[in-house]
Design a protein around this motif. Structure first.
Motif, PDB file in Angstrom:
ATOM      1  N   ALA B 352      11.165  42.519  14.033  1.00  0.00           N
ATOM      2  CA  ALA B 352       9.791  42.183  14.368  1.00  0.00           C
ATOM      3  C   ALA B 352       9.619  40.664  14.467  1.00  0.00           C
ATOM      4  O   ALA B 352      10.157  39.915  13.650  1.00  0.00           O
ATOM      5  N   GLY B 353       8.932  40.246  15.482  1.00  0.00           N
ATOM      6  CA  GLY B 353       8.626  38.828  15.610  1.00  0.00           C
ATOM      7  C   GLY B 353       9.777  37.976  16.098  1.00  0.00           C
ATOM      8  O   GLY B 353       9.736  36.752  15.982  1.00  0.00           O
ATOM      9  N   THR B 355      11.960  35.762  18.385  1.00  0.00           N
ATOM     10  CA  THR B 355      11.717  34.978  19.600  1.00  0.00           C
ATOM     11  C   THR B 355      13.033  34.379  20.079  1.00  0.00           C
ATOM     12  O   THR B 355      13.949  34.132  19.299  1.00  0.00           O
TER      13      THR B 355
END
Lengths: 831, 451
Positions: B352-353, B355
């Motif tokens: 999750a999250g 980048t």
């Protein structure tokens, strides 16, 4: 120049499109030719650039030659250099126009600026136009004496260029002598190096026709010059150091102290960042210590670390070249590297040609202490995505097993491969299991249990299928369903495309029949019928042969097809040790990369400056031995080389040397006519007569009575001693012999004759060649004595003749041995 | 001796072609290119750097996608020719600032000038950037380095414009700068390529560091330089090259297996206080190359897992942990993992999250690919992938997948702990204080984790 490029990629001015461009350039050049206007030089520069650019991509811009020359009257150095480049490229095709350039080049040779003088001299020498050579002599002579070292370096190479255009002109002007003087006196190391390059090339080429040049070459390897160069080795550029080191590696020191002094002096060269210098130094070390076994071994230990560092340091290409040399050393002395095996593990980023080398090295260095780890590593590669490497890895595991280390564990691993169910893994493994069983029949139970589970349908590769079928035939008593598997394979005879597989199938069914006749009878009948109807000649013949053999006598057939087998102890090595030694002699050359000696891949006229001795080899062999030019050590080496030459190669070399060539070629002329007669007369009768008398020899004037000489059945002689003896002894008997027809027929490979002679107590030490020419070196030993007989035997199967040269320790027994040898030879094929 | 030298583009165009001896036919470049292109079609093998076609030896190196090729008819020492080709590339780069197809095309006349002096009639003359200066008269036309493939590992310093003067390493040794005055500076780069193999249980099987201290000097007047390395640096492993991970660990000393030096380096004081003294020649060169098999802490821990999830499915979990200090950041990380050949599809699940991360399933080569822009020291990242097969699984699926291979670059980090303690430049005057840059970078050479 270069081949034309399909289409220029961009429309930039450096990518012109061809003919119209050339016309355009001509026009513009002409306009600028006489211009003194400011900015004219810049315009010219642009134009010249376009011309050179056309030249590079392969457009012929020679039509602009005269315009270019007209524009060349300039003081702009950039322009001058472009013009030189252009002229150097096209002068050879336009000799008449080249004359136009002589004038300004000669003038530039007297320029105040040494750079211009050097450039002009270089261009002048690069014109490569025969009828302009007279213009070269004076500038060259001046160039060699120029006070600028740059000009002298250019002149030293210029002499070599002149030599290639006109050797006589070069000699008439006494340039070689001048170069030699310069080499021994010039303060600039690059001048010395260039003189050395030129002299080596000039004298090497001359050595073929001139004893004087050969002597001059000898002096280059002499103590005084070698010491002179070694003492200033650090003055030389790294490239020139390589040249000097190569020269040093040919030097024969007088005693051990000298060897140690030289090695101490060069020790720090092993730490050089340039791999070429390090390898050249290693060559010196290896060659210097050849005769000192323990020091030689220390050298191996010493060079390991620098070599491994080079492998890691450079580009992949550089490390490949180093790795090839490491490979050679590992193959020569695997024990010395046995603890370094982890360095040869394949890395993810290694290209496949590197991985292959590493796998071979791992195979070679496997021993009791490291086999487990090496095999574990290799097994990791077997599942590799890179299929060729995966295959190689499996083969490597098999080879290690055949080396007898820890076979037990390896067999287990191999059998695990079969469980991976990847078709190429299975295929490779089957072939290996077959080889393993030939060597270790005791493992059959374990293997057969696993192999029996493999479905023959799942195997496509002929080699693997043949291996499986072989095992089915060989171990049919242990494999419950062998007859039925074979039967189903026979049923699909038509679909089997590989003749190799069908041949194996025939034999396997036969073998199975002798073990389990009732179950196999039907399959055998079907197989023989299918075989007889087969389109392939070999398959057909084998089927017919089996059929008749069975008809004749089943017991005999069993003895032929299914005899008790001996386990194979050693599988034949692919490369003879002579070839390997020869490659080792050529350390630090392409031979190491290609893994073959240079005579196999270079034209004769391009053999390097140091391979000159090959040309002389016939002097020592064919010519009389009183040639005092070459001292004995040298001759020993030449004979070495001669040993390794194939027949055809040797005949080529016979050319220009003095009486050597005539003595060599004369007998073969006589021979060919003689053998014509002999073959035509003997052929029809040969079958019978040969068998009865065991003689196929008509040429020898008188055949001595059966010799009273008996030979030691198991003589021992190592190749080194053989070569030494061959060099020392003179030919005591030289004869020709004719081979029987059967003999010729059996000689499809050198091995058959070698085996045959072995049965006659004559051992082969080296063999080689391609049909129809084979060359063998044999030796034998008189029973109960230490005296050896050495034989060189060149067989031509096309003319069915053999040339024999015998050298003997005890010359008095030579005739007796000769007749023994001949009778053995003529018996070949009939036994 | 060398017969011809030429540079070919990736498409096989002649960019530079020089015939030194006129003994090899003119079509050689075409023969070479065809041979390299179609080496072994069926096995997709790369052509070796050295091969022979009809008696002509072709020897080549690949630099920035270009072929630098020499032909010869004689049995030359291969390492000499390969070193020479590499050196020609380097000298050319010294002069052009940037080496690529475009810069060579724009400066081919200058390149011819160099080639004229580097080789005469096939014999190497000089490859010293400094000596060559007096024979090169063309001004280099400098090409924009930004979007072009760089040469060598030092190229990492060109990425971004942080503290480093971005154009410094792409500066020609002869070009005068726009400001008029030449900037006095010297670069010392410690570049390490590391190779590590982890066993399936995460244990280090083999590890090696191949390092080089590279220097590029723009100092005028050839001042002497002293380069001090770790005082307790020791060289040679007492003749034993066995990997022994217990010995010497923890003591902090750096033990090199072996090293070699550029010829300009004086080693007089090296044995005493590990100081190298040299008068650096112009251009880029390796002061010292070294090799180390001593145990070191690998910068990344990689764990990979593949598990059956139903009869024709499997799940893959890839985990990487950065075992270095949080103020260091690794960049351009790629993780690749071959999967069973009957894999049809793969679906990925990033944490999750996440980048700057991308994933891909390369169908042709049956490989999972995971790219991460950067990883900060101490961080840990995980990728999950679900594989769908075209057939049912039989046997051990782990044997059909892997090994996992990782590529990365870590600036300002060196695994060996070899350090430049100081870089001393002999002073010419009180005000003489050139810029000096000492930079470290570590790259993966072969970073493999087995399943």
């Amino acid at each position: 120049m270069a081949p034309p490029v399909s289409t220029p990629k961009s429309a930039s001015p450096s990518q012109p499109s061809g003919k119209s461009e050339v016309t355009d350039l001509k026009l513009q050049l002409r306009q600028l030719a006489g211009s003194r206007a400011p900015g004219a030089d810049d315009a010219k520069r642009d134009l010249f650039k376009r011309v050179i650019s056309c030249m590079t991509v392969g457009i012929d811009v020679s039509p602009a030659f005269s315009e270019m020359v007209m524009c060349s009257a300039t003081s702009d150095v950039v322009l001058k250099k472009m013009c030189y480049l252009y002229v150097g490229n096209y002068a050879r095709c336009n000799p008449d126009l080249a004359l136009l350039t002589i004038n300004f080049l000669q003038k530039d040779c007297h320029d105040q600026d040494p750079t211009i003088r050097g450039l002009a001299l270089r261009s002048l020498c690069s014109l490569r136009v025969q009828n302009l050579v007279e213009y070269l002599v004076a500038p060259l002579a001046a160039g060699l004496k120029d006070h600028s070292s740059y000009v002298r370096t250019v002149a030293a190479i210029g002499v070599l260029k002149l030599y290639h255009i006109s050797a006589t002109m070069c000699h008439d002007s006494d340039f070689p002598a001048a170069l030699k003087a310069l080499m021994l006196s010039d303060p600039d190391a690059q001048v010395v190096a260039n003189c050395l390059y030129s002299l080596l090339e000039i004298w090497t080429q001359d050595a073929a026709n001139s004893d004087e040049a050969a002597r001059e070459i000898e002096t280059l390897y002499g103590k005084s010059i070698i010491y002179y160069l070694l003492n200033r080795i650090k003055d030389f550029s790294e490239w020139a150091q390589c040249l000097v080191l190569d020269l040093v590696s040919k030097y024969i020191p007088s005693d051990n102290n000298e060897i140690f002094d030289m090695m101490n002096l060069l020790e720090d060269r092993l730490q050089h960042a340039n791999g070429a210098v390090v390898l050249a130094t290693i060559k010196v070390f290896l060659h210097l210590t050849m005769s000192m076994t323990d020091v030689h071994q220390q050298v191996y230990e010493r060079i390991k670390a620098p070599l491994l560092t080079l492998v890691g340091a450079g580009s992949p290409e550089q490390s490949y070249a180093v790795l090839c040399h490491l490979h050679l050393l590992v193959m020569r002395a695997p024990m010395l590297f046995s603890s370094d095996y982890k360095h040869f593990y394949c890395q993810f980023s290694d290209p496949s040609y590197v991985k292959k080398l590493k796998l071979e090295m791992l195979t070679a260095i496997a021993n009791e202490s490291n086999t487990y780890e090496i095999v574990t590593e290799l097994c990791e590669y077997a599942g590799n995505v890179d299929v060729p490497i995966a295959r190689e890895s499996i083969r490597a595991v098999g080879k290690i097993a055949l080396q007898q280390y820890d076979v037990n564990a390896i067999v287990d691993r191999l059998l695990q491969f079969l469980e991976m169910e990847k078709d190429y893994v299975t295929a490779e493994t089957l072939v290996l299991v077959k080889d393993l069983l030939r060597k270790y029949p005791q493992w059959s139970h374990d293997c057969i249990a696993v192999v029996g589970n493999i479905s023959s349908n799942s195997i496509q590769e002929p080699k693997a299928k043949a291996a499986l079928i072989w095992m089915l035939g060989e171990y049919s008593q242990d494999m419950m369903d062998a007859p039925y598997v074979l039967e189903s394979l026979v049923e699909n005879w038509e679909e089997e495309h590989s003749p190799e597989v069908r041949l194996h199938l025939l034999t396997a069914v036969m073998r199975c029949f002798f073990k389990r006749a009732p179950e196999t009878q039907k399959a055998l009948g079907a197989a023989l019928a299918a075989g007889l109807a087969d389109n392939n000649q070999d398959v057909h013949d084998r089927a017919l042969f089996y059929y008749r053999l069975l008809q004749y006598d089943v017991a005999v057939a069993e003895r032929v097809v299914n005899p008790p087998k001996q386990a194979v102890s050693v599988f034949a090595d692919t490369q003879s040790s002579e070839i390997k030694d020869r490659i080792f002699d050529e350390f630090n050359s392409l031979s190491v990369v290609y893994q073959k000696p240079s005579y196999l891949f270079t034209d004769k006229e391009h053999r390097g400056p140091f391979e000159f001795s090959e040309n002389l080899s016939n002097l020592a062999i064919g010519g009389d031995s009183g040639d005092d030019v070459i001292h004995s050590a040298q001759r020993y080496e030449e004979n070495d080389k001669d040993l390794l030459l194939s027949t055809s190669d040797k005949e080529e070399n016979g050319g220009p040397t003095h009486n050597g060539s005539s003595t060599y070629s004369a007998p073969s002329d006589v021979n060919s006519s003689r053998s014509l007669v002999s073959s035509s007369t003997t052929q029809p009768a040969a079958f019978a007569i040969d068998d009865l008398l065991g003689l196929g020899v008509l040429d020898t004037p008188v055949l001595p009575p059966p010799p009273a000489l008996s030979l030691n059945a198991k003589p021992v002689l190592d190749p080194g001693t053989f070569q030494k003896k061959w060099g020392q002894l003179t030919v005591s008997s030289s004869q020709e012999s004719t081979l029987s027809i059967q003999g010729v027929a059996s000689l499809t490979a050198p091995q058959s004759l070698i085996k045959h002679m072995q049965n006659n107590s004559i051992q082969c030490i080296a063999s080689g060649g391609q049909p129809p020419n084979y060359k063998f070196f044999f030796f034998a030993q008189k029973e109960g004595s230490s005296s050896f007989f050495l034989v060189e035997c060149i067989v031509n199967t096309a003319s069915a003749k053999a040339q024999i040269k015998i050298k003997a320790d005890d010359a008095s027994a030579s005739d007796a041995f000769a007749s023994l040898f001949q009778s053995a030879l003529s018996n070949f094929g009939s036994s | 001796m060398i017969s011809q030298f030429f540079v070919l583009s990736q498409r096989g165009d002649n960019i530079v072609f020089r015939d030194y001896r006129g003994e090899v036919a003119k079509g050689s470049a075409e023969i070479f290119f065809r041979k390299v292109k179609f080496w072994k079609e069926d096995e997709a093998e790369e052509a070796p750097p050295v091969f022979n076609v009809d008696g002509v030896n072709y020897i080549h190196v690949k630099v920035v996608g270009l072929f630098f090729v020499a032909t010869s008819r004689v049995n030359v020492p291969p390492s000499l020719v390969l070193e020479l080709l590499q050196r020609i590339a380097r000298v050319t780069k010294d002069y052009l600032g940037v080496l690529n197809e475009d810069s060579i095309r724009k400066n081919f006349v200058l390149v011819y000038e160099l080639l004229d002096e580097v080789i005469d009639f096939g014999y190497p003359q000089t490859t010293s950037t400094e000596v060559l200066k007096s024979y090169v008269f063309n001004e280099p036309i400098v090409v924009d380095a930004g979007r072009l493939p760089p040469l060598g590992p030092a190229a990492i310093f060109m990425q971004g414009t942080k503290r480093m003067p971005g154009t410094a390493v792409t500066k020609s040794v002869v070009a005068t700068e726009p400001g008029g005055k030449k900037r006095e500076e010297i670069f010392v780069d410690i570049i390490e390529k590391i190779s590590v193999t982890f066993s399936s249980s995460g244990y280090i099987l083999t590890s090696e560091i191949d390092g080089t201290i590279q220097m590029k000097s723009y100092l005028t007047g050839n001042p002497e330089i002293r380069l001090a390395l770790n005082e307790d640096l020791s060289i040679g492993r007492n003749g034993s090259s066995l990997y022994d991970y217990r010995s010497s660990s923890g003591s902090g000393t750096v033990i090199l297996d072996d090293c070699n030096f550029h010829e300009s380096v004086h080693l007089e004081s090296f044995d005493v206080d590990r100081t190298l003294s040299l008068i650096p020649p112009d251009g880029e060169f390796a002061v010292m190359n070294y090799r180390m098999t001593q145990e070191f802490k690998p910068p990344f821990r990689v764990t990979a897992l593949i598990e059956e999830a139903g009869s024709s499915r499997a799940e893959v979990i890839l985990k990487i942990r950065a075992d270095f200090s949080p103020n260091v950041t690794a960049n351009t990380i790629t993780v690749q993992m071959p999967v069973p050949s009957y894999t049809m599809r793969a679906s990925f699940e990033l944490e999750a999250g996440a980048t700057g991360q991308t994933t891909d399933f390369k169908e042709g080569s049956r490989r999972l690919e995971w790219n991460l822009k950067k990883i900060v020291g101490g961080a840990e990242h995980t990728l999950r992938a679900k594989l769908t097969f075209s057939q049912e699984i039989h046997g051990n699926i782990a044997k059909e997948a892997g090994p996992v291979n990782m590529n990365f670059t870590i600036p300002m980090y060196n695994a060996s702990k070899l350090q430049v303690r100081y870089l001393q430049i002999a002073k010419k005057s009180k005000t003489y204080n050139p810029y000096r840059w000492v930079r470290y970078v570590t790259q993966a050479n072969s970073y493999v984790a087995r399943l």
